[in-house]
Design a protein around this motif. Structure first.
Motif, PDB file in Angstrom:
ATOM      1  N   ILE A 166       0.839  -1.204   0.000  1.00 30.88           N
ATOM      2  CA  ILE A 166       0.000   0.000   0.000  1.00 30.88           C
ATOM      3  C   ILE A 166       0.872   1.251   0.000  1.00 30.88           C
ATOM      4  O   ILE A 166       0.566   2.240  -0.683  1.00 30.88           O
ATOM      5  N   LYS A 167       1.955   1.217   0.749  1.00 31.79           N
ATOM      6  CA  LYS A 167       2.852   2.378   0.776  1.00 31.79           C
ATOM      7  C   LYS A 167       3.433   2.646  -0.609  1.00 31.79           C
ATOM      8  O   LYS A 167       3.521   3.801  -1.048  1.00 31.79           O
ATOM      9  N   ARG A 168       3.850   1.611  -1.298  1.00 29.09           N
ATOM     10  CA  ARG A 168       4.416   1.788  -2.639  1.00 29.09           C
ATOM     11  C   ARG A 168       3.373   2.369  -3.600  1.00 29.09           C
ATOM     12  O   ARG A 168       3.672   3.258  -4.394  1.00 29.09           O
ATOM     13  N   GLN A 169       2.163   1.846  -3.541  1.00 29.99           N
ATOM     14  CA  GLN A 169       1.121   2.376  -4.410  1.00 29.99           C
ATOM     15  C   GLN A 169       0.813   3.829  -4.064  1.00 29.99           C
ATOM     16  O   GLN A 169       0.578   4.655  -4.960  1.00 29.99           O
ATOM     17  N   ALA A 170       0.821   4.155  -2.783  1.00 32.32           N
ATOM     18  CA  ALA A 170       0.552   5.528  -2.367  1.00 32.32           C
ATOM     19  C   ALA A 170       1.659   6.478  -2.817  1.00 32.32           C
ATOM     20  O   ALA A 170       1.399   7.637  -3.160  1.00 32.32           O
ATOM     21  N   MET A 171       2.898   6.012  -2.814  1.00 30.82           N
ATOM     22  CA  MET A 171       4.002   6.844  -3.293  1.00 30.82           C
ATOM     23  C   MET A 171       3.860   7.147  -4.781  1.00 30.82           C
ATOM     24  O   MET A 171       4.242   8.221  -5.255  1.00 30.82           O
ATOM     25  N   ALA A 172       3.326   6.195  -5.517  1.00 35.67           N
ATOM     26  CA  ALA A 172       3.205   6.371  -6.961  1.00 35.67           C
ATOM     27  C   ALA A 172       2.021   7.235  -7.346  1.00 35.67           C
ATOM     28  O   ALA A 172       1.987   7.784  -8.455  1.00 35.67           O
ATOM     29  N   HIS A 173       1.056   7.393  -6.440  1.00 35.80           N
ATOM     30  CA  HIS A 173      -0.177   8.114  -6.776  1.00 35.80           C
ATOM     31  C   HIS A 173      -0.523   9.055  -5.629  1.00 35.80           C
ATOM     32  O   HIS A 173      -1.412   8.773  -4.815  1.00 35.80           O
ATOM     33  N   GLU A 174       0.174  10.173  -5.565  1.00 42.87           N
ATOM     34  CA  GLU A 174       0.020  11.083  -4.434  1.00 42.87           C
ATOM     35  C   GLU A 174      -1.341  11.777  -4.412  1.00 42.87           C
ATOM     36  O   GLU A 174      -1.781  12.251  -3.363  1.00 42.87           O
ATOM     37  N   ALA A 175      -2.033  11.865  -5.555  1.00 44.76           N
ATOM     38  CA  ALA A 175      -3.328  12.546  -5.600  1.00 44.76           C
ATOM     39  C   ALA A 175      -4.482  11.647  -5.170  1.00 44.76           C
ATOM     40  O   ALA A 175      -5.636  12.072  -5.198  1.00 44.76           O
ATOM     41  N   VAL A 176      -4.185  10.417  -4.790  1.00 45.06           N
ATOM     42  CA  VAL A 176      -5.209   9.466  -4.345  1.00 45.06           C
ATOM     43  C   VAL A 176      -5.055   9.249  -2.846  1.00 45.06           C
ATOM     44  O   VAL A 176      -3.939   9.092  -2.347  1.00 45.06           O
ATOM     45  N   SER A 177      -6.165   9.254  -2.115  1.00 42.38           N
ATOM     46  CA  SER A 177      -6.096   8.976  -0.675  1.00 42.38           C
ATOM     47  C   SER A 177      -6.139   7.461  -0.451  1.00 42.38           C
ATOM     48  O   SER A 177      -6.854   6.740  -1.151  1.00 42.38           O
ATOM     49  N   ARG A 229      -3.299   6.071   7.228  1.00 40.45           N
ATOM     50  CA  ARG A 229      -4.245   7.034   6.684  1.00 40.45           C
ATOM     51  C   ARG A 229      -3.446   8.087   5.932  1.00 40.45           C
ATOM     52  O   ARG A 229      -2.686   8.847   6.519  1.00 40.45           O
ATOM     53  N   LEU A 230      -3.621   8.121   4.627  1.00 37.91           N
ATOM     54  CA  LEU A 230      -2.868   9.047   3.788  1.00 37.91           C
ATOM     55  C   LEU A 230      -3.848   9.878   2.976  1.00 37.91           C
ATOM     56  O   LEU A 230      -4.437   9.392   2.007  1.00 37.91           O
ATOM     57  N   PRO A 231      -4.070  11.132   3.365  1.00 35.58           N
ATOM     58  CA  PRO A 231      -4.985  11.974   2.585  1.00 35.58           C
ATOM     59  C   PRO A 231      -4.396  12.294   1.220  1.00 35.58           C
ATOM     60  O   PRO A 231      -3.178  12.223   1.025  1.00 35.58           O
ATOM     61  N   ALA A 232      -5.271  12.634   0.288  1.00 37.92           N
ATOM     62  CA  ALA A 232      -4.813  12.989  -1.058  1.00 37.92           C
ATOM     63  C   ALA A 232      -3.965  14.254  -1.000  1.00 37.92           C
ATOM     64  O   ALA A 232      -4.273  15.195  -0.272  1.00 37.92           O
ATOM     65  N   GLU A 233      -2.873  14.254  -1.743  1.00 37.06           N
ATOM     66  CA  GLU A 233      -1.993  15.418  -1.836  1.00 37.06           C
ATOM     67  C   GLU A 233      -2.148  16.061  -3.208  1.00 37.06           C
ATOM     68  O   GLU A 233      -2.680  15.461  -4.147  1.00 37.06           O
ATOM     69  N   ARG A 234      -1.662  17.295  -3.300  1.00 38.08           N
ATOM     70  CA  ARG A 234      -1.709  17.985  -4.590  1.00 38.08           C
ATOM     71  C   ARG A 234      -0.788  17.279  -5.574  1.00 38.08           C
ATOM     72  O   ARG A 234       0.340  16.913  -5.232  1.00 38.08           O
ATOM     73  N   LYS A 235      -1.261  17.079  -6.788  1.00 31.84           N
ATOM     74  CA  LYS A 235      -0.462  16.391  -7.797  1.00 31.84           C
ATOM     75  C   LYS A 235       0.729  17.259  -8.171  1.00 31.84           C
ATOM     76  O   LYS A 235       0.602  18.450  -8.418  1.00 31.84           O
ATOM     77  N   GLY A 236       1.922  16.656  -8.214  1.00 29.08           N
ATOM     78  CA  GLY A 236       3.127  17.396  -8.544  1.00 29.08           C
ATOM     79  C   GLY A 236       4.213  17.165  -7.516  1.00 29.08           C
ATOM     80  O   GLY A 236       4.025  16.429  -6.531  1.00 29.08           O
ATOM     81  N   PRO A 237       5.392  17.789  -7.709  1.00 26.84           N
ATOM     82  CA  PRO A 237       6.542  17.541  -6.814  1.00 26.84           C
ATOM     83  C   PRO A 237       6.263  17.852  -5.350  1.00 26.84           C
ATOM     84  O   PRO A 237       6.673  17.088  -4.469  1.00 26.84           O
ATOM     85  N   LEU A 268       6.381  15.010  -2.492  1.00 28.64           N
ATOM     86  CA  LEU A 268       7.317  15.034  -1.367  1.00 28.64           C
ATOM     87  C   LEU A 268       6.562  14.938  -0.046  1.00 28.64           C
ATOM     88  O   LEU A 268       7.019  14.268   0.891  1.00 28.64           O
ATOM     89  N   ALA A 269       5.401  15.588   0.032  1.00 25.06           N
ATOM     90  CA  ALA A 269       4.603  15.488   1.257  1.00 25.06           C
ATOM     91  C   ALA A 269       4.152  14.045   1.483  1.00 25.06           C
ATOM     92  O   ALA A 269       4.163  13.551   2.618  1.00 25.06           O
ATOM     93  N   ARG A 270       3.743  13.361   0.410  1.00 28.43           N
ATOM     94  CA  ARG A 270       3.338  11.958   0.530  1.00 28.43           C
ATOM     95  C   ARG A 270       4.526  11.096   0.949  1.00 28.43           C
ATOM     96  O   ARG A 270       4.406  10.218   1.808  1.00 28.43           O
ATOM     97  N   LEU A 271       5.692  11.331   0.354  1.00 29.33           N
ATOM     98  CA  LEU A 271       6.885  10.566   0.716  1.00 29.33           C
ATOM     99  C   LEU A 271       7.259  10.796   2.170  1.00 29.33           C
ATOM    100  O   LEU A 271       7.653   9.865   2.884  1.00 29.33           O
ATOM    101  N   ALA A 272       7.123  12.047   2.629  1.00 26.41           N
ATOM    102  CA  ALA A 272       7.469  12.357   4.018  1.00 26.41           C
ATOM    103  C   ALA A 272       6.536  11.643   4.981  1.00 26.41           C
ATOM    104  O   ALA A 272       6.964  11.186   6.055  1.00 26.41           O
ATOM    105  N   SER A 273       5.261  11.515   4.625  1.00 27.51           N
ATOM    106  CA  SER A 273       4.315  10.846   5.514  1.00 27.51           C
ATOM    107  C   SER A 273       4.577   9.350   5.600  1.00 27.51           C
ATOM    108  O   SER A 273       4.151   8.697   6.552  1.00 27.51           O
TER     109      SER A 273
END
Length: 614
Positions: free
Chosen positions: A180-191, A203-211, A215-220
């Motif tokens: 799940i973490k790997r999939q979340a890293m690849a698709h930051e705009a998806v929660s 629990r990973l909320p959707a992030e803004r698409k882009g760098p 980075l926010a998704r990777l940090a979480s």
């Protein structure tokens, strides 16, 4: 021996063994289906390590009643479309899945139920598959406006022998979380949400698409320290784009578990990419240390084959040398841009050593020896047997040769002066234990390991000289013939010009043999046959002669160790300041050739907190 046509049930179970190796494999397939359906929210639940129950719910486009039976048939898919001639092009795959095997494979070894409401439909429907037996489509309740809920119960109940090869429930649950973490890293705009045995795990909320959002998704997932010590990378060459974030060399781990690679949004584990990663960091890390990275490759689907592995975990590139070269050059470029910067974790761990009651213990990473009071001892263990080779410190420049930079100040009399404390590494104030330089900056204190720092400076100088003048060759008294497999020999001879530039003169000597006339002088006496065989292996696997380059780098590193300012050498104030200025001007000077930090910076605010002033 009689040839028999296998029944469909057996065929499906064989396919399940290829596609669904463990519960995490089933989760991967179901999540990728949700993402391909345009989901913006994906929720995963797993009980008993996924063997008892798996639920994947999404808000994607959903399935109609007519599509539900097709979804659980083998080789039926919504992800490939025919062209005008009715042909299906397998070279332009724009989705994460396309084989049409996941759902029927899961249904053949488990109890599979799918409930879905198609976008724009008022009614929801469901279908049940048990051990490969398909039930009828029936009306169903669905909580959302559209999407799908796929539930898998009693995974592998139809193939009980497979259950014997499963790991513990905890291990299987950890594998699901990692997927799940790997999939979340690849698709930051998806929660994404993950519950394990009824416990909220992720629990990973959707992030803004882009760098920034990435980075926010990777940090979480990888931790806030990664965000503080990550270098952004964005390089493109011949239609191939490499983006993502690479950790500073001094921010490393004892294994490669924190290296994430993605190709066109697909998490992969690829030997070529991992080899390129090692090559890019080879100058900065010891062989048993590994960087933290998340790299994303985007290229035309026709340039990469995602069909080489049933579980789509591996890929094959049409031009692997191009991809590898982009990764190595891109990472080295961004690492060079970091200059002398070291990771923030070095300072934080140093500060922890001053806390009351702190007693340094060997960490799991094995680095406390050099991060805390045992730096000098660890350095001596890393490079034993070295003796004093010079009566004075050989520093590259005198302080007077430096042009003042950001520390310039206007004096009242209109003459230009500068205060050394305004330099990034400050002004040398003392040398302690004839090993460490203590410097004062405008807002803190810097402690430099003089040997580690100068070792990196000498190494970088040697590399520049190699690039400018080429590698000096030495002729063998008797040319050596190395026997190889004919295909290996052909690959080596095809790279003769490249090897000549590295100081190795080779030529063909009949089928399956290579004649070596000259070797790099830096190598001295070397095992010529072993060197050629290593190069042949590298050419076979990666397409580039890595062994020779790595051996030259190791020789340069060793020579730099012998030629650098030793621990225990007393330095004058001008020599210490010259060392600091050269560190500021030299790429990668934040770590020595073995990946250890060359300096620790303590901010004044942190020091004041230690004494209760803040």
């Amino acid at each position: 021996m009689t040839i028999r046509r296998l029944p469909p049930e057996t065929v499906n179970r064989i396919a399940a063994g290829e596609v669904v190796e463990r519960p995490a494999s089933a989760v991967k397939e179901l999540v990728e289906n949700a993402l391909d359906a345009g989901a913006t929210q994906v929720e995963v639940q797993a009980d008993g390590g996924g063997l008892t129950r798996i639920l994947v719910a999404d808000d994607g486009s959903g399935l109609s009643p007519l599509e539900l039976p097709l979804a659980v048939e083998r080789h039926a898919t919504s992800k490939l479309s025919p062209d005008d001639a009715g042909d299906y092009d397998l070279l332009h795959i724009h989705t994460l899945g396309f084989r049409g095997e996941a759902l029927p494979s899961i249904g053949s070894v488990a109890r599979l139920s799918i409930s879905s409401r198609a976008r724009g439909s008022a009614d929801a429907h469901a279908i049940l598959v048990e051990g490969g037996a398909m039930g009828a489509v029936s009306p169903s309740a669905f909580p959302g406006p559209h999407g799908a809920r796929v539930e898998v119960r009693d995974l592998f109940y139809a193939t009980p022998a497979r259950l014997k090869f499963m790991k513990s429930e905890r291990s299987e649950a950890m594998a699901i979380a990692e997927e799940i973490k790997r999939q979340a890293m690849a698709h930051e705009a998806v929660s994404f949400a993950l519950d394990l045995d009824g416990r909220r795990t992720l629990r990973l909320p959707a992030e803004r698409k882009g760098p920034e959002g990435r980075l926010a998704r990777l940090a979480s997932i990888m931790g806030r320290e990664f965000q503080d010590n990550a270098l952004a990378i964005d390089q493109e060459r011949d239609g191939i784009r490499l983006s993502g974030f690479a950790g500073l060399p001094t921010y490393n781990r004892g294994n490669a578990a924190h290296q994430y690679l993605f190709v066109n949004g697909r998490p992969v584990r690829d030997r070529l990419l991992q080899g390129a990663l090692r090559g890019a960091y080879a100058d900065f890390l010891a062989r048993d240390r590994h960087p933290l990275v998340a790299l994303y490759l985007e290229l035309d689907p026709s340039q990469v084959d995602v069909n080489v592995h049933p579980a789509k975990a591996e890929v094959r590139f049409r031009d692997p040398a191009m991809v590898r070269g982009l990764i190595v050059s891109g990472l080295r470029h961004v690492l060079a841009g970091a200059g002398h910067r070291a990771s923030t974790s070095v300072a934080s761990e140093a500060l922890s050593g001053f806390r009351p009651g702190y007693s340094p213990q060997p960490s799991a990473e094995g680095f406390s020896a050099w991060r805390m009071g045992g730096w000098a001892q660890a350095a001596a263990q890393a490079i034993p047997g070295l003796t004093e080779v010079s009566a004075r410190a050989e520093l590259p420049y005198e302080p007077s040769s430096y042009v003042p930079g950001p520390g310039l100040r206007e004096a009242p009399a209109a003459s230009v002066v500068f205060d050394p404390v305004d330099f990034p590494l400050g002004a040398a104030r003392a040398q302690v234990h004839e090993t460490y330089i203590v410097a004062q900056t405008r807002d803190g204190v810097v402690i430099v390991d003089q040997h580690a720092a100068h070792e990196r400076l000498v190494y970088e100088r040697m590399k520049v000289e190699m690039d400018e003048g080429g590698v000096t060759r030495q002729a063998l008294l008797l040319p050596e013939v190395v026997e190889l497999d004919p295909a290996e020999a052909e690959r080596v001879i095809a790279r003769a010009d490249e090897l000549m530039a590295l100081g190795l003169a080779v030529e063909a000597f009949g089928p399956g043999a290579v004649l070596v006339r000259e070797t790099p002088a830096l190598l001295g006496e070397t095992d010529v046959a072993g060197l050629i065989r290593d190069i042949a292996d590298d050419l076979s696997e990666n397409g580039q002669a890595l062994a020779l380059k790595e051996r030259l780098a190791e020789v340069c590193s060793t020579m730099a160790c012998h030629g650098s300012v030793r621990a225990g050498r007393r330095l004058s104030a001008p020599e210490m300041n010259a060392l600091l200025r050269q560190m500021e001007a030299t790429p990668h000077s934040g770590q020595c050739n073995h990946g250890r930090p060359t300096y620790v910076e303590l901010k004044l605010a942190d020091i004041e907190r230690l004494f209760g002033r803040r």
